[in-house]
Design a protein around this motif. Sequence first.
Motif, PDB file in Angstrom:
ATOM      1  N   THR A 174       0.818  -1.214   0.000  1.00  0.00           N
ATOM      2  CA  THR A 174       0.000   0.000   0.000  1.00  0.00           C
ATOM      3  C   THR A 174       0.846   1.255   0.000  1.00  0.00           C
ATOM      4  N   ILE A 175       1.984   1.232   0.645  1.00  0.00           N
ATOM      5  CA  ILE A 175       2.848   2.409   0.698  1.00  0.00           C
ATOM      6  C   ILE A 175       3.306   2.814  -0.695  1.00  0.00           C
ATOM      7  N   ALA A 176       3.250   1.862  -1.626  1.00  0.00           N
ATOM      8  CA  ALA A 176       3.553   2.131  -3.031  1.00  0.00           C
ATOM      9  C   ALA A 176       2.298   2.048  -3.885  1.00  0.00           C
ATOM     10  N   GLY A 177       1.127   2.244  -3.268  1.00  0.00           N
ATOM     11  CA  GLY A 177      -0.145   2.119  -3.968  1.00  0.00           C
ATOM     12  C   GLY A 177      -0.704   3.443  -4.426  1.00  0.00           C
ATOM     13  N   ALA A 178      -1.742   3.376  -5.241  1.00  0.00           N
ATOM     14  CA  ALA A 178      -2.393   4.581  -5.743  1.00  0.00           C
ATOM     15  C   ALA A 178      -3.873   4.299  -5.974  1.00  0.00           C
ATOM     16  N   GLY A 179      -4.711   5.264  -5.588  1.00  0.00           N
ATOM     17  CA  GLY A 179      -6.149   5.157  -5.802  1.00  0.00           C
ATOM     18  C   GLY A 179      -6.600   6.055  -6.937  1.00  0.00           C
TER      19      GLY A 179
ATOM     20  N   HIS B 177       6.967  -2.280   2.719  1.00  0.00           N
ATOM     21  CA  HIS B 177       6.293  -3.580   2.623  1.00  0.00           C
ATOM     22  C   HIS B 177       4.786  -3.402   2.761  1.00  0.00           C
ATOM     23  N   GLY B 178       4.030  -4.245   2.097  1.00  0.00           N
ATOM     24  CA  GLY B 178       2.597  -4.272   2.304  1.00  0.00           C
ATOM     25  C   GLY B 178       2.270  -4.729   3.711  1.00  0.00           C
ATOM     26  N   THR B 179       1.172  -4.241   4.262  1.00  0.00           N
ATOM     27  CA  THR B 179       0.881  -4.499   5.672  1.00  0.00           C
ATOM     28  C   THR B 179       0.300  -5.883   5.949  1.00  0.00           C
TER      29      THR B 179
ATOM     30  N   VAL C 105       8.555  -1.026   7.179  1.00  0.00           N
ATOM     31  CA  VAL C 105       7.530   0.013   7.249  1.00  0.00           C
ATOM     32  C   VAL C 105       6.507  -0.168   6.137  1.00  0.00           C
ATOM     33  N   GLY C 106       5.283   0.220   6.424  1.00  0.00           N
ATOM     34  CA  GLY C 106       4.225   0.192   5.425  1.00  0.00           C
ATOM     35  C   GLY C 106       3.271   1.333   5.679  1.00  0.00           C
ATOM     36  N   SER C 107       2.123   1.267   5.056  1.00  0.00           N
ATOM     37  CA  SER C 107       1.095   2.268   5.308  1.00  0.00           C
ATOM     38  C   SER C 107      -0.269   1.631   5.141  1.00  0.00           C
TER      39      SER C 107
END
Length: 356
Positions: A40-45, A118-120, A143-145
């Motif tokens: 998610t930390i490298a994700g986009a909506g 990393h993904g959570t 770390v993630g988000s």
Amino acid sequence: MRIAQPAHRWFAGLLLSAASALALAQAAKPHVVVLATGGTIAGAGASTLNSVTYVAAKVPVEKLLAGLPELASVARLTGEQVFQTASESFNNEHLLTLARRVSALTKQADVDGIVITHGTDTLEETAYFLNLVVHSAKPIVVVGSMRPGTALSADGALNLYNAVSVAASQDAAGKGVLVTMNDEIQSGRDVAKSINIKTEAFKSQWGPLGMVVEGRNYWFRAPVKRHTVHSEFDIDAIETLPAVDIVYGYGNMNTTGIEAYGKAGVKALIHAGTGNGSVAAQAVDALKALRAQGVQIVRSSRVPDGFVLRNAEQPDDKYDWVVAHDLRPQKARILAMVALTKARDSKELQRIFWEY
């Protein structure tokens, strides 16, 4: 007779001196390597309102770092894209590849700390695996988000800033693999994802090791279980991981899953039991039969907190079973895989569960 320098030469010399001073100042900062794996930390909506609906693992590491120029004041950064995947698909090969890269980097004299984005979903498993197999006292931070960077009130930027800050800190050395989320510094061994729609998703029943506030670490406790430099396991000596799976316990469970895992050739089976690792009466004989075939049986609990007591609920000594202590099923699986690269009997496996 003194000849005055032309103004443009004087100005050029001033710029050169300033650039040299800046370069020296940057070189003096700790060198932190950021290993990106997606999530998610490298994700986009699609819009700023998409905090739960988005595509993970889209933003490359160089863009992730470029979007946070404040990091340059903390450390000298190098970014590497190890994977670009959503963490629910993080498999054993991912774990091995990542751990080998982390281990290699810790051996470099010019690397002071490592951050893994990393993904959570499986972040806690990766953090614990690294905690077991990487022999280094250098800070390693995962770390993630919980929200993509495109969302309102996205948490990834501050989480990443804190992770780099902790990885660059000398006082973070020797504390095992750490997780920085929501301003807290958690032990990679203890922490678990406890909720899926809040930014304060990662908790430990034993509490955080500390907090990081405006780039400063505040420590309150230290881990006592064996880890990193004190571990008997070393990623450089591990070629493959044995098959270990999890079966979920409930009141009306049948033995189909237990028997199927036995036929699949697992080396250990984690039973995620109710309460104190309890096993439904109809499943006991199937687990005993599996143990008779040489499969290690580990009793864990599906309850979020607490720990499993040996010889309570089930006669573990009689059945030659192992208890997972305070490890949740997913982490018990990680430890069992690592342990079985060395352990040969249940007594040795139980010692490892007590110590790690």
